[in-house]
Design a protein around this motif. Structure first.
Motif, PDB file in Angstrom:
ATOM      1  N   LYS A  78     -63.796  26.822   4.439  1.00 31.98           N
ATOM      2  CA  LYS A  78     -64.498  27.373   5.603  1.00 31.98           C
ATOM      3  C   LYS A  78     -65.782  28.075   5.175  1.00 31.98           C
ATOM      4  N   MET A  79     -65.690  28.884   4.137  1.00 33.59           N
ATOM      5  CA  MET A  79     -66.874  29.617   3.664  1.00 33.59           C
ATOM      6  C   MET A  79     -67.956  28.660   3.175  1.00 33.59           C
ATOM      7  N   ILE A  80     -67.566  27.607   2.495  1.00 33.90           N
ATOM      8  CA  ILE A  80     -68.542  26.628   2.001  1.00 33.90           C
ATOM      9  C   ILE A  80     -69.216  25.917   3.169  1.00 33.90           C
ATOM     10  N   LEU A  81     -68.432  25.477   4.153  1.00 31.21           N
ATOM     11  CA  LEU A  81     -69.022  24.779   5.305  1.00 31.21           C
ATOM     12  C   LEU A  81     -69.980  25.685   6.075  1.00 31.21           C
ATOM     13  N   VAL A  82     -69.593  26.935   6.296  1.00 36.50           N
ATOM     14  CA  VAL A  82     -70.469  27.871   7.002  1.00 36.50           C
ATOM     15  C   VAL A  82     -71.743  28.097   6.184  1.00 36.50           C
ATOM     16  N   ALA A  83     -71.587  28.244   4.884  1.00 40.80           N
ATOM     17  CA  ALA A  83     -72.760  28.445   4.024  1.00 40.80           C
ATOM     18  C   ALA A  83     -73.702  27.250   4.104  1.00 40.80           C
ATOM     19  N   LEU A  84     -73.167  26.030   4.133  1.00 36.64           N
ATOM     20  CA  LEU A  84     -74.019  24.843   4.236  1.00 36.64           C
ATOM     21  C   LEU A  84     -74.795  24.833   5.552  1.00 36.64           C
ATOM     22  N   TRP A  85     -74.177  25.308   6.632  1.00 37.05           N
ATOM     23  CA  TRP A  85     -74.901  25.413   7.899  1.00 37.05           C
ATOM     24  C   TRP A  85     -76.012  26.449   7.802  1.00 37.05           C
ATOM     25  N   CYS A  86     -75.747  27.538   7.095  1.00 36.39           N
ATOM     26  CA  CYS A  86     -76.708  28.644   7.023  1.00 36.39           C
ATOM     27  C   CYS A  86     -77.909  28.358   6.137  1.00 36.39           C
ATOM     28  N   ILE A  87     -77.842  27.343   5.294  1.00 32.71           N
ATOM     29  CA  ILE A  87     -78.960  27.044   4.394  1.00 32.71           C
ATOM     30  C   ILE A  87     -79.740  25.811   4.831  1.00 32.71           C
ATOM     31  N   GLN A  88     -79.594  25.413   6.085  1.00 33.07           N
ATOM     32  CA  GLN A  88     -80.357  24.273   6.581  1.00 33.07           C
ATOM     33  C   GLN A  88     -81.853  24.565   6.463  1.00 33.07           C
ATOM     34  N   MET A  89     -82.637  23.559   6.127  1.00 34.38           N
ATOM     35  CA  MET A  89     -84.075  23.731   5.902  1.00 34.38           C
ATOM     36  C   MET A  89     -84.804  24.196   7.161  1.00 34.38           C
ATOM     37  N   LYS A  90     -84.457  23.620   8.292  1.00 37.45           N
ATOM     38  CA  LYS A  90     -85.121  23.989   9.547  1.00 37.45           C
ATOM     39  C   LYS A  90     -84.363  25.139  10.205  1.00 37.45           C
ATOM     40  N   PRO A  91     -85.052  26.230  10.498  1.00 36.14           N
ATOM     41  CA  PRO A  91     -84.377  27.369  11.134  1.00 36.14           C
ATOM     42  C   PRO A  91     -83.644  26.997  12.420  1.00 36.14           C
ATOM     43  N   VAL A  92     -84.166  26.045  13.167  1.00 40.23           N
ATOM     44  CA  VAL A  92     -83.532  25.648  14.423  1.00 40.23           C
ATOM     45  C   VAL A  92     -82.157  25.008  14.175  1.00 40.23           C
ATOM     46  N   ASP A  93     -81.941  24.459  12.988  1.00 38.86           N
ATOM     47  CA  ASP A  93     -80.667  23.831  12.658  1.00 38.86           C
ATOM     48  C   ASP A  93     -79.622  24.826  12.161  1.00 38.86           C
TER      49      ASP A  93
ATOM     50  N   LYS B  10     -72.746  32.741  16.081  1.00 44.75           N
ATOM     51  CA  LYS B  10     -72.070  31.477  15.806  1.00 44.75           C
ATOM     52  C   LYS B  10     -71.413  31.502  14.433  1.00 44.75           C
ATOM     53  N   VAL B  11     -72.068  32.138  13.473  1.00 40.14           N
ATOM     54  CA  VAL B  11     -71.483  32.259  12.130  1.00 40.14           C
ATOM     55  C   VAL B  11     -70.162  33.020  12.208  1.00 40.14           C
ATOM     56  N   VAL B  12     -70.151  34.111  12.959  1.00 37.99           N
ATOM     57  CA  VAL B  12     -68.925  34.896  13.118  1.00 37.99           C
ATOM     58  C   VAL B  12     -67.846  34.043  13.776  1.00 37.99           C
ATOM     59  N   GLU B  13     -68.208  33.290  14.823  1.00 38.19           N
ATOM     60  CA  GLU B  13     -67.245  32.410  15.488  1.00 38.19           C
ATOM     61  C   GLU B  13     -66.682  31.384  14.515  1.00 38.19           C
ATOM     62  N   MET B  14     -67.559  30.795  13.694  1.00 38.12           N
ATOM     63  CA  MET B  14     -67.102  29.794  12.729  1.00 38.12           C
ATOM     64  C   MET B  14     -66.148  30.415  11.712  1.00 38.12           C
ATOM     65  N   LEU B  15     -66.464  31.606  11.232  1.00 38.24           N
ATOM     66  CA  LEU B  15     -65.620  32.261  10.237  1.00 38.24           C
ATOM     67  C   LEU B  15     -64.280  32.697  10.820  1.00 38.24           C
ATOM     68  N   GLU B  16     -64.270  33.050  12.097  1.00 39.77           N
ATOM     69  CA  GLU B  16     -63.027  33.479  12.746  1.00 39.77           C
ATOM     70  C   GLU B  16     -62.192  32.299  13.235  1.00 39.77           C
ATOM     71  N   GLY B  17     -62.820  31.133  13.394  1.00 34.93           N
ATOM     72  CA  GLY B  17     -62.126  29.965  13.917  1.00 34.93           C
ATOM     73  C   GLY B  17     -61.366  29.193  12.850  1.00 34.93           C
ATOM     74  N   GLU B  18     -60.835  28.075  13.255  1.00 35.37           N
ATOM     75  CA  GLU B  18     -60.073  27.212  12.361  1.00 35.37           C
ATOM     76  C   GLU B  18     -61.005  26.311  11.565  1.00 35.37           C
ATOM     77  N   VAL B  19     -60.674  26.089  10.312  1.00 34.01           N
ATOM     78  CA  VAL B  19     -61.500  25.256   9.437  1.00 34.01           C
ATOM     79  C   VAL B  19     -61.558  23.819   9.963  1.00 34.01           C
ATOM     80  N   GLU B  20     -60.502  23.370  10.637  1.00 32.05           N
ATOM     81  CA  GLU B  20     -60.469  22.009  11.172  1.00 32.05           C
ATOM     82  C   GLU B  20     -61.526  21.795  12.259  1.00 32.05           C
TER      83      GLU B  20
END
Length: 79
Positions: free
Chosen positions: A14-29, A35-45
């Protein structure tokens, strides 16, 4: 990670997937902090791999958006 429990492995994934979202080149992505908090609190699936998970010169195949999941138990966390 051989001796890690299944729960620990899920947390790491979960932490790796969230981190990959957070390092997207385009800020809009990148997800908002809410949303990060929701992702971390949610299910990895419920998390999807970003379409461009890392810097690459070759085109990557799209694999879905953060909220693009057919699992009805996953809330949509797309910005």
């Amino acid at each position: 990670m051989e001796d890690a429990t299944e729960e620990e492995k899920k947390i790491v994934k979960k932490m790796i997937l969230v981190a990959l979202w957070c390092i997207q080149m385009k800020p809009v992505d990148r997800p908002s902090m809410n949303k990060v908090v929701e992702m971390l609190e949610g299910e990895v699936e419920c998390l999807q791999m970003p379409s461009k998970p890392f810097l690459s010169s070759s085109p990557e195949r799209p694999v879905g958006d953060v909220g693009d999941n057919s699992n009805p138990t996953c809330s949509s966390i797309q910005s």
